[in-house]
Design a protein around this motif. Structure first.
Motif, PDB file in Angstrom:
ATOM      1  N   VAL A 158    -109.502  -4.415  85.598  1.00 47.09           N
ATOM      2  CA  VAL A 158    -110.954  -4.409  85.346  1.00 47.09           C
ATOM      3  C   VAL A 158    -111.340  -4.386  83.865  1.00 47.09           C
ATOM      4  N   LEU A 159    -110.383  -4.045  83.010  1.00 40.88           N
ATOM      5  CA  LEU A 159    -110.716  -3.887  81.586  1.00 40.88           C
ATOM      6  C   LEU A 159    -110.834  -5.259  80.927  1.00 40.88           C
ATOM      7  N   ARG A 160    -111.897  -5.463  80.195  1.00 43.57           N
ATOM      8  CA  ARG A 160    -112.077  -6.770  79.540  1.00 43.57           C
ATOM      9  C   ARG A 160    -111.109  -6.915  78.377  1.00 43.57           C
ATOM     10  N   PRO A 161    -110.670  -8.134  78.059  1.00 42.48           N
ATOM     11  CA  PRO A 161    -109.839  -8.322  76.860  1.00 42.48           C
ATOM     12  C   PRO A 161    -110.592  -7.811  75.630  1.00 42.48           C
ATOM     13  N   GLY A 162    -109.908  -7.014  74.823  1.00 42.63           N
ATOM     14  CA  GLY A 162    -110.542  -6.432  73.633  1.00 42.63           C
ATOM     15  C   GLY A 162    -111.069  -5.031  73.895  1.00 42.63           C
ATOM     16  N   GLY A 163    -111.212  -4.664  75.175  1.00 46.10           N
ATOM     17  CA  GLY A 163    -111.704  -3.330  75.515  1.00 46.10           C
ATOM     18  C   GLY A 163    -110.587  -2.302  75.405  1.00 46.10           C
ATOM     19  N   TYR A 164    -110.971  -1.036  75.340  1.00 48.06           N
ATOM     20  CA  TYR A 164    -109.994   0.039  75.114  1.00 48.06           C
ATOM     21  C   TYR A 164    -109.755   0.899  76.355  1.00 48.06           C
ATOM     22  N   PHE A 165    -108.514   1.287  76.507  1.00 48.27           N
ATOM     23  CA  PHE A 165    -108.085   2.318  77.449  1.00 48.27           C
ATOM     24  C   PHE A 165    -107.810   3.539  76.581  1.00 48.27           C
ATOM     25  N   VAL A 166    -108.555   4.627  76.820  1.00 47.38           N
ATOM     26  CA  VAL A 166    -108.427   5.830  75.997  1.00 47.38           C
ATOM     27  C   VAL A 166    -108.038   6.998  76.907  1.00 47.38           C
ATOM     28  N   ALA A 167    -107.004   7.721  76.503  1.00 45.84           N
ATOM     29  CA  ALA A 167    -106.580   8.882  77.303  1.00 45.84           C
ATOM     30  C   ALA A 167    -106.507  10.116  76.419  1.00 45.84           C
ATOM     31  N   TYR A 189    -102.384  -4.451  73.095  1.00 44.90           N
ATOM     32  CA  TYR A 189    -102.037  -4.457  71.673  1.00 44.90           C
ATOM     33  C   TYR A 189    -101.365  -3.119  71.356  1.00 44.90           C
ATOM     34  N   LYS A 190    -100.684  -3.007  70.211  1.00 44.02           N
ATOM     35  CA  LYS A 190     -99.858  -1.818  69.968  1.00 44.02           C
ATOM     36  C   LYS A 190    -100.649  -0.506  70.055  1.00 44.02           C
ATOM     37  N   PRO A 191    -100.082   0.474  70.738  1.00 42.60           N
ATOM     38  CA  PRO A 191    -100.803   1.725  70.972  1.00 42.60           C
ATOM     39  C   PRO A 191    -100.960   2.578  69.727  1.00 42.60           C
ATOM     40  N   ARG A 192    -101.911   3.464  69.802  1.00 42.01           N
ATOM     41  CA  ARG A 192    -102.184   4.394  68.703  1.00 42.01           C
ATOM     42  C   ARG A 192    -102.408   5.770  69.331  1.00 42.01           C
ATOM     43  N   VAL A 193    -101.764   6.793  68.772  1.00 40.21           N
ATOM     44  CA  VAL A 193    -101.973   8.169  69.255  1.00 40.21           C
ATOM     45  C   VAL A 193    -102.405   9.017  68.064  1.00 40.21           C
ATOM     46  N   VAL A 194    -103.486   9.763  68.225  1.00 42.36           N
ATOM     47  CA  VAL A 194    -103.970  10.610  67.123  1.00 42.36           C
ATOM     48  C   VAL A 194    -104.318  11.995  67.647  1.00 42.36           C
ATOM     49  N   ILE A 244    -114.092  10.552  67.535  1.00 42.39           N
ATOM     50  CA  ILE A 244    -113.045   9.565  67.213  1.00 42.39           C
ATOM     51  C   ILE A 244    -112.815   8.622  68.390  1.00 42.39           C
ATOM     52  N   ILE A 245    -113.017   9.114  69.606  1.00 42.84           N
ATOM     53  CA  ILE A 245    -112.901   8.224  70.778  1.00 42.84           C
ATOM     54  C   ILE A 245    -113.924   7.090  70.632  1.00 42.84           C
ATOM     55  N   ILE A 246    -115.148   7.462  70.325  1.00 43.98           N
ATOM     56  CA  ILE A 246    -116.217   6.451  70.218  1.00 43.98           C
ATOM     57  C   ILE A 246    -115.961   5.511  69.041  1.00 43.98           C
ATOM     58  N   ALA A 247    -115.530   6.085  67.915  1.00 45.84           N
ATOM     59  CA  ALA A 247    -115.352   5.259  66.706  1.00 45.84           C
ATOM     60  C   ALA A 247    -114.140   4.332  66.834  1.00 45.84           C
ATOM     61  N   TYR A 248    -112.997   4.853  67.229  1.00 49.39           N
ATOM     62  CA  TYR A 248    -111.778   4.027  67.284  1.00 49.39           C
ATOM     63  C   TYR A 248    -111.842   2.980  68.394  1.00 49.39           C
ATOM     64  N   ALA A 249    -112.522   3.304  69.503  1.00 51.64           N
ATOM     65  CA  ALA A 249    -112.625   2.319  70.581  1.00 51.64           C
ATOM     66  C   ALA A 249    -113.815   1.367  70.351  1.00 51.64           C
ATOM     67  N   LEU A 298    -110.325  25.587  64.522  1.00 56.27           N
ATOM     68  CA  LEU A 298    -109.924  25.074  65.818  1.00 56.27           C
ATOM     69  C   LEU A 298    -108.817  24.064  65.527  1.00 56.27           C
ATOM     70  N   ALA A 299    -107.605  24.417  65.860  1.00 54.84           N
ATOM     71  CA  ALA A 299    -106.490  23.535  65.477  1.00 54.84           C
ATOM     72  C   ALA A 299    -106.277  22.494  66.563  1.00 54.84           C
ATOM     73  N   HIS A 300    -105.340  22.735  67.468  1.00 55.75           N
ATOM     74  CA  HIS A 300    -105.053  21.695  68.442  1.00 55.75           C
ATOM     75  C   HIS A 300    -106.014  21.731  69.622  1.00 55.75           C
ATOM     76  N   THR A 301    -106.546  20.576  69.979  1.00 55.37           N
ATOM     77  CA  THR A 301    -107.300  20.441  71.241  1.00 55.37           C
ATOM     78  C   THR A 301    -106.554  19.454  72.146  1.00 55.37           C
ATOM     79  N   GLY A 302    -106.346  18.233  71.644  1.00 48.67           N
ATOM     80  CA  GLY A 302    -105.656  17.259  72.489  1.00 48.67           C
ATOM     81  C   GLY A 302    -105.138  16.084  71.679  1.00 48.67           C
ATOM     82  N   TYR A 303    -104.266  15.305  72.334  1.00 47.82           N
ATOM     83  CA  TYR A 303    -103.791  14.031  71.776  1.00 47.82           C
ATOM     84  C   TYR A 303    -104.671  12.935  72.361  1.00 47.82           C
TER      85      TYR A 303
END
Ligand code: SAM
Length: 253
Positions: A183-192, A215-220, A84-89, A241-246
């Motif tokens: 350093v992040l380009r406009p349109g690029g993602y910060f993922v934590a 742009y507005k944040p998203r947490v999944v 999902i990190i790869i797909a959403y970003a 495997l239920a919770h791993t991370g946000y």
């Protein structure tokens, strides 16, 4: 075609998997000894027999096979979260990704697999022992051409002057925000990626200062419910495997 030095995946009749480097040598299993040199020049999909007549299928390993068999140090990011990190970003071929911390290098390998030979993954790791494990795993996966494991504390700054995306798996991602906006380009993602809810809360307290930059944040969080498939019954597995991370996504404006 399989060449000397290639890694192949062997699967025995029980479904047990072995990741081996092909060369003129013997490989010992509890189902007998294999002469790996027989595989040189053959195509993936072939079979090889042990001296006891047991047959092993031979496949080209994919990124999941490599991660499943690689050396582990700290807890790795699970494939469901890497996906999902790869797909959403929208991380794609040719991108430059700044990552931290490298840890065991599992997320590094997923990222390297997607950015391809034209892309770059620069992964900061503050611990020498973890950096060493990650480096070995990058080499084993054949991604040394596109990955740099950098010994350093990303909270102190990002040395690169451009990143298409920044991907973090460390305790205080908010400490990277001031460097990311440089350093992040406009349109690029910060993922934590953070395992705990209080880390997400603390992140968003710090984020208020930077909200105009994104742009507005998203947490999944990602829940995958696997099913048992048997001839007489198909149903959800009784454990999961239920919770791993946000996973927090911010898109740079
Ligand atoms: N994502 C990795 C994987 O899939 O294998 C696992 C990362 S592990 C959970 C977290 C790593 O972050 C640890 O190796 C830790 O040493 C590193 N780390 C923590 N703080 C850091 C910092 N400020 N800069 C760089 N690395 C850091």
């Amino acid at each position: 075609m399989i060449r000397e030095g290639d890694r192949v995946l062997l699967i025995d009749r029980r479904g047990k998997r072995y990741l081996v480097a092909v060369s003129n040598r013997e490989f010992h299993t509890d189902l007998g000894v294999l002469d790996l040199g027989e595989l040189i020049g053959k195509d993936h999909g072939t079979s090889i027999s042990s001296h006891r007549g047991e047959t092993f299928r031979v496949l080209k390993p994919d990124i999941n096979d490599i991660i499943a068999k690689m050396q582990r140090g700290p807890q790795i990011v699970h494939p469901k979260d890497a996906g999902i990190i790869i797909a959403y970003a929208g991380i794609s071929s040719g991108d430059t990704v700044v990552e931290a911390g490298a840890g065991s290098g599992a997320l590094t390998l997923f990222l390297a697999n997607v950015v391809g030979p034209q892309g770059r993954v620069i992964s900061y790791e503050v611990r020498e022992d973890h950096a060493e494990i990650a480096r070995k795993n990058v080499e084993m996966a054949g991604f040394s051409d596109r990955v740099t494991i950098k010994l350093g504390n990303i909270y102190e700054g990002i040395e690169e002057d451009h990143a298409d995306h920044i991907v973090l798996d460390l305790p205080q991602p908010e400490k990277v925000l001031p460097h990311a906006i440089e350093v992040l380009r406009p349109g690029g993602y910060f993922v934590a990626y953070t395992p705990c809810a209080n880390q997400v809360h603390r992140f968003f307290q710090a984020f208020q200062e930077y909200r105009g930059e994104f742009y507005k944040p998203r947490v999944v969080e990602v829940l995958v419910r696997e099913h048992e498939v048997k001839r007489e019954c198909m149903r959800p597995k009784t454990t999961m495997l239920a919770h791993t991370g946000y996973i927090t996504f911010l898109r740079k404006l």
